[in-house]
Design a protein around this motif. Structure first.
Motif, mmCIF file in Angstrom:
data_model
loop_
_atom_site.group_PDB
_atom_site.id
_atom_site.type_symbol
_atom_site.label_atom_id
_atom_site.label_comp_id
_atom_site.label_asym_id
_atom_site.label_seq_id
_atom_site.Cartn_x
_atom_site.Cartn_y
_atom_site.Cartn_z
ATOM 1 N N GLU A 106 -45.261 -33.543 21.729
ATOM 2 C CA GLU A 106 -45.079 -34.767 20.947
ATOM 3 C C GLU A 106 -46.047 -34.863 19.778
ATOM 4 O OE1 GLU A 106 -48.232 -35.785 24.031
ATOM 5 O OE2 GLU A 106 -46.403 -34.561 23.932
ATOM 6 N N SER A 157 -50.509 -40.277 24.966
ATOM 7 C CA SER A 157 -49.501 -40.413 23.914
ATOM 8 C C SER A 157 -48.635 -41.638 24.158
ATOM 9 C CB SER A 157 -48.612 -39.159 23.858
ATOM 10 O OG SER A 157 -49.333 -38.048 23.382
ATOM 11 N N VAL A 166 -46.431 -33.356 28.401
ATOM 12 C CA VAL A 166 -46.776 -34.510 27.554
ATOM 13 C C VAL A 166 -48.152 -35.037 27.937
ATOM 14 C CG1 VAL A 166 -46.204 -36.958 27.198
ATOM 15 C CG2 VAL A 166 -44.425 -35.200 26.967
ATOM 16 N N VAL A 168 -42.048 -39.706 20.017
ATOM 17 C CA VAL A 168 -41.487 -38.452 20.519
ATOM 18 C C VAL A 168 -41.677 -38.355 22.033
ATOM 19 C CG1 VAL A 168 -41.616 -35.931 20.427
ATOM 20 C CG2 VAL A 168 -41.784 -37.264 18.322
ATOM 21 N N ALA A 169 -42.854 -38.756 22.528
ATOM 22 C CA ALA A 169 -43.088 -38.718 23.968
ATOM 23 C C ALA A 169 -42.081 -39.582 24.713
ATOM 24 C CB ALA A 169 -44.514 -39.181 24.274
#
Length: 253
Positions: A164, A192, A188, A204-205
């Protein structure tokens, strides 16, 4: 109803803090002392161990950077630092916390030569021979897919650290889907989910979690600030509970 509730609408109910005990294993951190941009001293390392254990972890896989001329760590040096930390942890009364090590490899020319020369890589996950690797955050490596193929051909399972955070992939989510279809596991960073690194990384995560594309979660702990954010912000983010409901592999390591 209060004046502010009438003006802005009712606030969302608070989210209960999630527990990381279900993960059991943190497979990405920089807690070994004096090897990279993580813990600087043994005392610092011990404090991080205590805090990570308080989160419910029973095992830590410590992954110092191996990166060109910046962090020229070796398996022997990392193993020695792990042995020293185990001894210090026992002397400090830190029990019930298993310590192991691997590394976070930077995808550079030196890494390519390691594969070509069949130098053994530091892995985790037992027979699965998982290799944690990262790339530049800004520039897409020209040899990304070739390196992944070469890792797989050598019998390793590639694990991409914090996908991410790579800005060159922003707006190209299909490339992350392609990497996973290619057999790359995706890890991940927990923080984040709280926007610690950037709003883009958080977005994005969350999209990776929504798509069920996350295989592993890691703290990527370098210092106490990371754990403070984890404690005060990340544990109460709605997406953490959603991530923990995925078939993650942490607890199998």
């Amino acid at each position: 109803m209060s004046f502010f509730s009438k003006l802005f609408g009712p606030s969302a109910p608070p989210v209960a803090a999630a527990s990381l005990a279900t993960l059991g294993v943190d497979m990405h951190s920089h807690v070994l002392p004096g090897l990279d941009d993580g813990a600087e001293t043994m005392e610092h390392s011990l404090e991080l161990l205590r805090q990570l254990q308080d989160f419910g972890y029973r095992k830590l896989i410590l992954t110092p950077h191996i990166m060109g001329d910046f962090y020229r760590n070796t398996p022997e040096g990392i193993g020695g630092a792990l042995a020293a930390l185990r001894t210090a942890a026992e002397a400090a009364g830190i029990t019930g916390l298993e310590l192991d090590c691997a590394a976070e490899y930077y995808l550079d020319e030196r890494f390519g030569r390691r594969l070509e020369q069949q130098e053994p890589l530091l892995t985790f996950g037992g027979a699965r021979r998982m290799v944690l690797f990262e790339t530049s955050y800004i520039n897409e490596p020209f040899n990304l897919h070739e390196s992944i193929f070469n890792m797989q051909a050598a019998g390793y399972q590639p694990v991409l650290a914090h996908p991410e955070r790579y800005t060159y992939l922003y707006g190209r989510f299909e490339e992350l889907e392609r990497l996973r279809e290619q057999g790359v596991m995706l890890q991940v960073n927990l923080n984040s989910l709280a926007g610690y690194y950037s709003a883009g990384a958080k977005q994005v995560a969350e999209k990776l979690i929504d798509g069920g594309l996350v295989d592993l979660l890691g703290t990527d702990t370098h210092h106490s600030k990371h754990l403070h954010t984890l404690r005060t912000k990340t544990l109460t983010t709605p997406y953490l509970a959603k991530a923990l409901a995925l078939p993650l592999l942490n607890n199998t390591l």
